[in-house]
Design an enzyme around this catalytic site. Structure first.
Site, mmCIF file in Angstrom:
data_model
loop_
_atom_site.group_PDB
_atom_site.id
_atom_site.type_symbol
_atom_site.label_atom_id
_atom_site.label_comp_id
_atom_site.label_asym_id
_atom_site.label_seq_id
_atom_site.Cartn_x
_atom_site.Cartn_y
_atom_site.Cartn_z
ATOM 1 N N SER A 46 0.860 -1.319 -0.127
ATOM 2 C CA SER A 46 -0.028 0.028 0.051
ATOM 3 C C SER A 46 0.781 1.125 -0.055
ATOM 4 O O SER A 46 0.528 2.193 -0.583
ATOM 5 C CB SER A 46 -0.921 0.092 1.202
ATOM 6 O OG SER A 46 -1.624 -1.080 1.455
ATOM 7 N N ASP A 47 1.861 1.277 0.974
ATOM 8 C CA ASP A 47 2.823 2.356 0.797
ATOM 9 C C ASP A 47 3.482 2.659 -0.556
ATOM 10 O O ASP A 47 3.603 3.861 -1.028
ATOM 11 C CB ASP A 47 3.785 2.203 1.810
ATOM 12 C CG ASP A 47 3.589 2.500 3.396
ATOM 13 O OD1 ASP A 47 2.853 3.505 3.656
ATOM 14 O OD2 ASP A 47 3.702 1.433 4.308
ATOM 15 N N VAL A 48 4.081 1.688 -1.042
ATOM 16 C CA VAL A 48 4.830 1.716 -2.425
ATOM 17 C C VAL A 48 3.831 2.204 -3.503
ATOM 18 O O VAL A 48 4.125 3.040 -4.245
ATOM 19 C CB VAL A 48 5.564 0.540 -2.653
ATOM 20 C CG1 VAL A 48 5.968 0.550 -3.976
ATOM 21 C CG2 VAL A 48 6.415 0.229 -1.762
#
Length: 392
Positions: free
Chosen positions: A167-169
């Site tokens: 999700s972060d990437v």
């Protein structure tokens, strides 16, 4: 040769992974990224293990090609310093909870009034609007709420978190796309705009097959383990000495695979005639293929698949892939010199450009390393005066 984004000045007010990853993508392609950090502590990712001579290795991976300034944004002097940087900036990125920048007196309305050409990028857990906007968010939470965990893992097992911060990437990538789109729009309008995304929406964006299933059937997609929702055979298989992947859902690949495995009768088997048939009977098919694949070592099958142009490959451990000759040849392991750690190895730039290639030019900065350099030139030849020269 300068990178494609040479001439863009980016203020990176982010921490952890999603925002810094976005800023790194821009820096890799030539943008001057100034990382604004809290004095004394800096980005929380600086304290993530493992450490190399006291430097957090994860922080170093996604903060290369940046300069660091230490500014206390809660002090009048710090706010004034940031606003001077805003005067000459093209993009400002932040990943605080919605409302945090407003409470600092540095919200979109203030910054946009100060520099109408500024493009502000924001990443939050759930977005700037909607019922969940005020909630804090992490990759774990967004994986659970997006549906990703419900479809990941063994078919008869519990929900499973992907062990990467997907999700972060993804949020960092989506925001980078949005910011570059806003730069292009600014060529026409002369004005900046707010660009925002969230961890939840970025995780949700991966449900391309699963959303199609829900919209078409109204039913909840089952957890399939290794199987693919729309292609078969298309998964990992065990061999006599390890594991390989086989991507033979396409009809010509399927027929060639049957020849290699010496099971030509499966081609005409009514359970496996078409890809849709094979998907419907995947469990039975996998059991039959697995029996054959266990008879020979991985390299035997990989050589045979290569000769037949069937997509597949070995399943490598992370240390193996980072030493793989193809990965090295593609420049996906890069080196630069760091004052504390010496030679610093990091991931390379995945997007290749023929005329303006991205590159790893700077090691990740020490906390506040460039404060004097950046703030000392803000009224001279530094970021503020760059406003006169940056692209329209």
């Amino acid at each position: 040769m300068p990178g494609a984004l040479h001439g863009l000045t980016v203020l990176d007010l982010t921490s952890h992974l999603s925002g810094p990853y976005c800023a790194m993508l821009l820096a890799d392609h030539g943008a001057d990224v100034i990382k604004v950090e809290r004095p004394g502590t800096g980005d929380d990712a600086r304290r993530m293990p493992p450490f190399v001579n006291g430097e957090g290795a994860p922080f170093m991976i996604w903060n290369r090609n940046k300069r660091s300034v230490a500014i206390d944004l809660k002090s009048p002097e710090g706010k004034a310093a940031l606003l001077k940087l805003v005067d000459g900036a093209d993009i400002l990125i932040e990943n605080n909870r919605p409302g945090a920048m407003d409470r600092l007196g540095l919200g979109w309305d203030v910054l946009h009034a100060r520099n109408p050409r500024l493009i502000q990028g924001s990443i939050s857990g759930f977005g700037q609007t909607g019922p969940y906007a005020e909630r804090g968010g992490f990759d774990l939470v967004s994986q659970g709420m997006s549906g990703l965990m419900s479809i990941n893992g063994a078919a008869d097992g519990p929900p499973h978190r992907l062990p990467i911060a997907i999700s972060d990437v993804a949020a960092g990538m989506h925001l980078a796309i949005g910011l570059l789109a806003a730069v292009e729009a600014r060529h026409r309008t002369g004005r900046g705009q707010m660009v925002e995304t969230s961890l939840l929406e970025s995780a949700l964006s991966f449900l391309v097959y699963e959303a199609a299933h829900v919209f078409a059937t109204g039913q909840r997609p089952a957890r399939l383990g290794q199987a693919h929702r729309g292609s078969s055979p298309y998964q990992a298989f065990q061999t006599a000495d390890g594991w390989i992947t086989v991507g033979a859902g396409q009809q010509n690949f399927w027929e060639r695979l049957c020849d290699i495995l010496e099971v030509p009768e499966l081609v005409a088997d009514p359970r496996f005639v078409t890809n849709a048939d094979r998907v419907a009977n995947n469990d039975v098919l996998v059991a039959l293929l697995q029996q054959r694949l266990l008879l020979q070592p991985s390299q035997h099958w990989l050589d045979a698949m290569d000769a037949a142009a069937i997509p597949g490959g070995p399943i490598l451990h992370c240390d193996e892939v980072l030493a793989d000759p193809h990965i090295i040849a593609r420049g996906m392991v890069a080196e630069t010199e760091h004052p504390h750690t010496g030679t610093f190895r990091t991931l390379g730039v995945p997007v290749k450009m023929s005329e303006t290639p991205g590159s790893v030019r700077r090691p990740p900065p020490r906390l506040g390393e460039h404060t004097a350099e950046v703030l000392g030139t803000v009224d001279g030849a530094g970021p503020a005066s760059a406003a006169k020269n940056r692209r329209a």
